[in-house]
Scaffold this active site. Structure first.
Site, short mmCIF file in Angstrom:
data_model
loop_
_atom_site.label_atom_id
_atom_site.label_comp_id
_atom_site.label_asym_id
_atom_site.label_seq_id
_atom_site.Cartn_x
_atom_site.Cartn_y
_atom_site.Cartn_z
N ASN A 117 0.81 -1.36 -0.06
CA ASN A 117 0.05 0.03 -0.02
C ASN A 117 0.77 1.19 -0.09
O ASN A 117 1.93 1.18 -0.09
CB ASN A 117 -0.98 0.01 1.26
CG ASN A 117 -0.04 -0.17 2.67
OD1 ASN A 117 0.69 0.82 2.82
ND2 ASN A 117 -0.30 -1.38 3.32
N ASP A 135 -3.85 -9.95 12.94
CA ASP A 135 -4.21 -8.49 13.42
C ASP A 135 -3.21 -8.34 14.81
O ASP A 135 -3.73 -8.82 15.71
CB ASP A 135 -5.79 -8.31 13.79
CG ASP A 135 -6.18 -6.91 14.06
OD1 ASP A 135 -5.20 -6.19 14.49
OD2 ASP A 135 -6.77 -6.66 13.04
N ILE A 136 -2.20 -7.37 14.36
CA ILE A 136 -1.26 -7.08 15.32
C ILE A 136 -1.96 -6.21 16.78
O ILE A 136 -1.69 -6.51 17.67
CB ILE A 136 0.00 -6.29 14.85
CG1 ILE A 136 0.57 -7.26 13.73
CG2 ILE A 136 0.83 -6.05 15.79
CD1 ILE A 136 1.48 -6.64 12.76
#
Ligand code: PMT
Length: 406
Positions: A211, A307-308
């Site tokens: 991204n 998901d950290i």
């Protein structure tokens, strides 16, 4: 500031990287350190005494047998009148003379006479670096307590590639800063973990999903927390941003690696997740480059990444304060509120990342800070200021909670 008032004696020896010493002087002085320079005969082939003197605003010392220098500042005094001696660039030749304990010019005499810590930034051709003689000399110097920063790997002035490029001024500055310790501040004694930048999720050996995150926002937050005295670990995906000062930076590529590095950095009192972690990765990465035209257009099967933020918020070793970001393109505040509850973090900083805002990659940001009990709207400001404002809010929350759980 860890460097304010510190006296650095900088020895510049004769390598092409000597020009970087000028930038190092500028950066040290910006941070309040004073710099006195010693220039070897070889060094003077690459930079002039005048440029060193102009940047350090001090006399430059070059000659062991100068009556003027000896009457103004004897070489023994020169060697002792510093908090740290830095040799940058440190050529193979000066490292060899240091290892042998020689004192045949002003630089080596100062190095032999000093009782102060010495930091060297080696710079040389890759074959000289790899030569057993150089490696032996480095071992001897390390055993005597000389610390090294670099060298880095990369293309060299001699058209070869490998280890031998001098560390960048920012890296040398960070090493000097680490030597003098973190500055005391409102977050002294606290440990902070910050994530930053994008992750790259490989498709095959040459392609990846990514991204537009530049790492500017996350890096600015890590720098601001460290400036308030927090012992800060920055786990960053691939970015062009320099490592912030006084911060331990861990570089990763994928979300899975970022998760592992974050886990390894625990326990922490504060976690700030500013990274734009890819939500998905390719389920089965190809070992070889996928060829065009073989079997038509390929189909990528994706699987969810860990998901950290959610894992830090709900894990057994949860930091006392967990702060997430919400990157939204519509209904910014409403979506961010729901995200805060879903992920279980204490605060969430919502920002609009629609292309017209320029938030991704730009220098400015506009933040909505959302807590369980309320919301603040911050005016547009630089990402550096966002970092400072957030770090100050974090420090206040620890103070308000009696230095315990925020
Ligand atoms: O890097 P810059 O160019 O300076 O741009 C800054 C920024 C826009 C990247 C930054 O301000 C920002 O918004 N970071 C969060 C980006 C993001 O991934 O947001 P999200 O809404 O998709 O994720 C919500 C939160 O979960 C974030 O804290 C994110 O770090 C975290 N997350 C997301 C997915 C995942 N697998 N693990 C996570 O920890």
């Amino acid at each position: 500031m860890a460097l304010a008032g510190k006296r650095v004696l900088l020895i510049v020896s004769g390598g092409i990287a000597a020009y970087k010493a000028l930038e190092l002087i500028r950066r040290l002085r910006e941070r309040g350190a004073s710099v006195r320079a010693v220039l070897t005969k070889g060094g003077a082939q690459f930079v002039t005494p005048l440029s060193l003197s102009a940047l350090s605003e001090d006399k430059v010392y070059t000659d062991l047998f100068s009556l003027t220098d000896e009457s103004e500042m004897g070489h023994i005094q020169l060697s002792r009148d510093a908090d740290l001696v830095v040799v940058a660039p440190a050529t193979a030749d000066i490292l060899a003379r240091m290892a042998a304990g020689m004192a045949d010019d002003l630089a080596t005499t100062v190095l032999l006479a000093t009782d102060k810590p010495v930091l060297a930034a080696p710079a040389m051709n890759v074959r000289m670096w790899e030569h057993p003689a150089t490696q032996d000399n480095l071992d001897r110097l390390r055993r005597r307590g000389v610390r090294m920063v670099g060298p880095n790997e990369g293309p060299m002035a001699c058209n070869e590639y490998g280890f031998g490029r001098m560390a960048e001024p920012e890296e040398i500055l960070a090493a000097i800063s680490r030597h003098f310790g973190r500055p005391a501040g409102a977050l002294s004694g606290k440990r902070a973990l910050v994530t930053s930048g994008p992750t790259h999720e490989p498709i095959d050996p040459v392609r990846y999903i990514a991204n537009h995150s530049s790492g500017k926002q996350g890096h600015a937050i890590a720098a601001a927390l460290a400036a308030l005295g927090a012992e800060t670990v920055l786990v960053t995906g691939p970015t062009a941003e320099p490592d912030p000062l006084d911060v331990r930076t861990v570089a990763v590529t994928t979300a899975v690696e970022m998760m592992a590095a974050c886990r390894a950095a625990l326990p922490a009192d504060i976690a700030v997740c500013a990274a734009a972690v890819a939500d998905w990765r390719v389920a089965s990465r190809a070992d070889e480059k996928i060829k065009k035209g073989e079997g038509g257009t390929p189909t990528l099967t994706l699987m969810e990444n860990p998901d950290i933020l959610a894992s830090l918020s709900t894990g057994p070793d949860r930091p006392a304060l967990v702060v997430g970001f919400a990157a939204e393109t519509e209904q910014v505040v409403a979506n961010a509120r729901a995200k805060r509850e879903r992920k279980g973090c204490d605060w969430i900083l919502a920002n609009d990342v629609s292309p017209e805002t320029g938030t991704f990659g730009g220098d400015a940001n506009r933040i909505y800070l959302i807590r369980a009990d309320g919301q603040e709207t911050w005016p547009e400001m630089s990402k550096t200021e966002v970092g400072q404002r957030l770090a100050e809010a974090i420090a206040r929350s620890f103070q308000d909670a009696g230095d315990g759980v925020a």
